[in-house]
Design a protein around this motif. Structure first.
Motif, PDB file in Angstrom:
ATOM      1  N   GLY A 267      46.998 -12.454   8.158  1.00 20.28           N
ATOM      2  CA  GLY A 267      47.921 -13.303   8.908  1.00 20.28           C
ATOM      3  C   GLY A 267      48.714 -12.583   9.983  1.00 20.28           C
ATOM      4  N   ALA A 268      48.550 -11.270  10.117  1.00 19.05           N
ATOM      5  CA  ALA A 268      49.322 -10.549  11.137  1.00 19.05           C
ATOM      6  C   ALA A 268      48.930 -11.038  12.530  1.00 19.05           C
ATOM      7  CB  ALA A 268      49.084  -9.043  11.017  1.00 19.05           C
ATOM      8  N   GLU A 269      49.946 -11.423  13.312  1.00 14.92           N
ATOM      9  CA  GLU A 269      49.679 -11.933  14.670  1.00 14.92           C
ATOM     10  C   GLU A 269      49.702 -10.814  15.695  1.00 14.92           C
ATOM     11  OE1 GLU A 269      53.103 -14.374  14.557  1.00 14.92           O
ATOM     12  OE2 GLU A 269      52.292 -15.219  12.711  1.00 14.92           O
ATOM     13  N   ALA A 270      50.509  -9.797  15.422  1.00 16.55           N
ATOM     14  CA  ALA A 270      50.620  -8.656  16.337  1.00 16.55           C
ATOM     15  C   ALA A 270      50.213  -7.394  15.592  1.00 16.55           C
ATOM     16  CB  ALA A 270      52.043  -8.531  16.853  1.00 16.55           C
ATOM     17  N   ILE A 271      49.515  -6.508  16.288  1.00 13.24           N
ATOM     18  CA  ILE A 271      49.079  -5.248  15.678  1.00 13.24           C
ATOM     19  C   ILE A 271      49.566  -4.104  16.558  1.00 13.24           C
ATOM     20  CG2 ILE A 271      47.089  -3.897  14.920  1.00 13.24           C
ATOM     21  CD1 ILE A 271      45.702  -6.377  14.142  1.00 13.24           C
ATOM     22  N   ILE A 272      50.334  -3.205  15.957  1.00 10.24           N
ATOM     23  CA  ILE A 272      50.861  -2.053  16.682  1.00 10.24           C
ATOM     24  C   ILE A 272      50.053  -0.824  16.271  1.00 10.24           C
ATOM     25  CG2 ILE A 272      52.892  -0.622  17.156  1.00 10.24           C
ATOM     26  CD1 ILE A 272      54.656  -3.006  16.454  1.00 10.24           C
ATOM     27  N   LEU A 273      49.336  -0.271  17.244  1.00 10.28           N
ATOM     28  CA  LEU A 273      48.453   0.871  16.973  1.00 10.28           C
ATOM     29  C   LEU A 273      49.113   2.124  17.535  1.00 10.28           C
ATOM     30  CD1 LEU A 273      45.205  -0.939  18.144  1.00 10.28           C
ATOM     31  CD2 LEU A 273      45.808  -0.430  15.777  1.00 10.28           C
TER      32      LEU A 273
ATOM     33  N   MET B 259      39.558 -10.868  17.227  1.00 11.10           N
ATOM     34  CA  MET B 259      40.174 -11.780  16.263  1.00 11.10           C
ATOM     35  C   MET B 259      41.436 -12.441  16.821  1.00 11.10           C
ATOM     36  SD  MET B 259      39.614  -9.656  12.708  1.00 11.10           S
ATOM     37  CE  MET B 259      39.952 -11.033  11.590  1.00 11.10           C
ATOM     38  N   GLY B 260      41.727 -12.209  18.105  1.00  9.41           N
ATOM     39  CA  GLY B 260      42.822 -12.932  18.748  1.00  9.41           C
ATOM     40  C   GLY B 260      44.216 -12.416  18.453  1.00  9.41           C
ATOM     41  N   ALA B 261      44.337 -11.185  17.944  1.00 12.51           N
ATOM     42  CA  ALA B 261      45.674 -10.630  17.691  1.00 12.51           C
ATOM     43  C   ALA B 261      46.260 -10.052  18.971  1.00 12.51           C
ATOM     44  CB  ALA B 261      45.592  -9.540  16.621  1.00 12.51           C
ATOM     45  N   ARG B 262      47.587 -10.041  19.049  1.00 10.08           N
ATOM     46  CA  ARG B 262      48.270  -9.365  20.163  1.00 10.08           C
ATOM     47  C   ARG B 262      48.349  -7.876  19.818  1.00 10.08           C
ATOM     48  NH1 ARG B 262      53.945 -12.190  20.624  1.00 10.08           N
ATOM     49  NH2 ARG B 262      54.032 -11.112  22.618  1.00 10.08           N
ATOM     50  N   VAL B 263      48.152  -7.038  20.829  1.00 11.30           N
ATOM     51  CA  VAL B 263      48.077  -5.593  20.570  1.00 11.30           C
ATOM     52  C   VAL B 263      49.132  -4.838  21.375  1.00 11.30           C
ATOM     53  CG1 VAL B 263      46.640  -3.521  20.855  1.00 11.30           C
ATOM     54  CG2 VAL B 263      45.601  -5.654  20.037  1.00 11.30           C
ATOM     55  N   LEU B 264      49.801  -3.913  20.673  1.00 11.49           N
ATOM     56  CA  LEU B 264      50.653  -2.918  21.343  1.00 11.49           C
ATOM     57  C   LEU B 264      50.111  -1.542  20.954  1.00 11.49           C
ATOM     58  CD1 LEU B 264      53.264  -2.073  22.890  1.00 11.49           C
ATOM     59  CD2 LEU B 264      54.457  -2.136  20.686  1.00 11.49           C
TER      60      LEU B 264
END
Ligand code: HPA
Length: 288
Positions: free
Chosen positions: A109-115, A225-230
């Motif tokens: 369910g995570a909408e944003a992923i911080i790498l 998968m449509g997640a927002r990425v930082l």
């Protein structure tokens, strides 16, 4: 099911294990903590730890003693899931194994992923200790983090990589860093050898500002998968040596100094990640 069904089962199995550990609130933000950044997970409240070794589907860290955990909890008011440690292509893992944890966190369910990652500086004005927000990437690994099946449950086969690094998240990070965040293009290579001075010059010609051995496949998987990425890089050294790939035979890297600076910078990166998540949570509360 279309595509690689065994891969879908592996991701689903990890997701189910994380869901059992994440109740009552599903994580909104996922984190991948690169080397030296694991301490941030310790700042999670109500933390629950799921070691990779308890998840047979997760690629196991090849280096003994390296943390390999999912940590579920809250940073501020935001429910988060973090990976302490990640799999790399240079350890012999397949592209699917490298992105499996990111896919599971997104499925959760995570909408944003911080790498986050450690990286070598290519651009002349970047140096050890700097933090860099990733504006775009060069995937030079020769493989992809996307599921190439024509009809994949992970998303479209032909992933749109324009704007892959979410401009609003990058603006939040720039704001939270109060002028201390450089911006630039991250080149992802397979490694594990560091760049020769000639390779560092080549990367500069190609448009890279920093180089590392992770992240790019995870970005592609997250975007499929449509997640927002930082993406946030901690610059630990000048790629190709202290001369930054300019002059072969330049001064050798002083590893003790690099580690000292890296330790300091990773603490700042941790604080920045926490500030971004806090602002993200506050922004969402304002929208409600
Ligand atoms: N090159 C590639 N990967 C890296 C470097 C580098 O100089 N520093 C940290 N990760």
């Amino acid at each position: 099911m279309a595509g690689d069904e065994s891969e879908q089962r592996r991701v689903a199995s990890i997701t189910a294990a994380l869901r059992a550990a994440s109740a009552p609130s599903a994580p909104r933000v996922a984190l991948v903590l690169g080397s030296g950044l694991g301490a941030l997970a310790a700042r999670c409240e109500d933390a629950r730890v799921v070691p990779f070794r308890d998840l047979p589907e997760m690629p196991q860290p090849a280096v003994a003693g390296h943390a390999g955990n999912f940590v579920l909890g809250r940073l501020g008011d935001t429910p988060v899931v973090a990976m302490q440690g990640r799999a790399h292509l240079y350890e012999g893992h397949s592209p699917a194994a490298v992105v499996r944890g990111v896919r599971a966190m997104r499925s959760l369910g995570a909408e944003a992923i911080i790498l986050t990652n450690a990286a070598g500086a290519i651009r002349p004005d970047l140096d050890a200790g700097d933090l860099m927000g990733i504006t775009d990437q060069l995937n030079l690994t020769g493989v992809s983090g996307a599921d190439a099946a024509a009809s994949s449950p992970f998303g479209p086969r032909f992933v749109d990589m324009q704007g892959a690094f979410d401009p609003a998240l990058l603006a939040l990070a720039t704001d939270a860093a109060q002028g201390s965040l450089a911006l630039g293009v991250y080149a992802g290579v397979r490694g594990p050898a560091y760049e020769t001075p000639a390779e560092a010059r080549m990367l500069r010609t190609l448009g890279a500002d920093a180089v590392g051995m992770s992240t790019v496949l995870e970005v592609i998987a997250a975007r499929q998968m449509g997640a927002r990425v930082l993406g946030l890089s901690c610059i630990t050294n000048r790629a190709g040596g202290s001369t930054g790939g300019g002059v072969p035979g330049g001064e050798a890297l002083d590893h003790a100094e690099v580690e000292r600076i890296a330790g300091h910078a990773t603490a700042r990166l941790g604080a920045l990640v926490e500030a971004v998540i806090t602002r993200l949570g506050a922004g969402e509360a304002a929208e409600r």
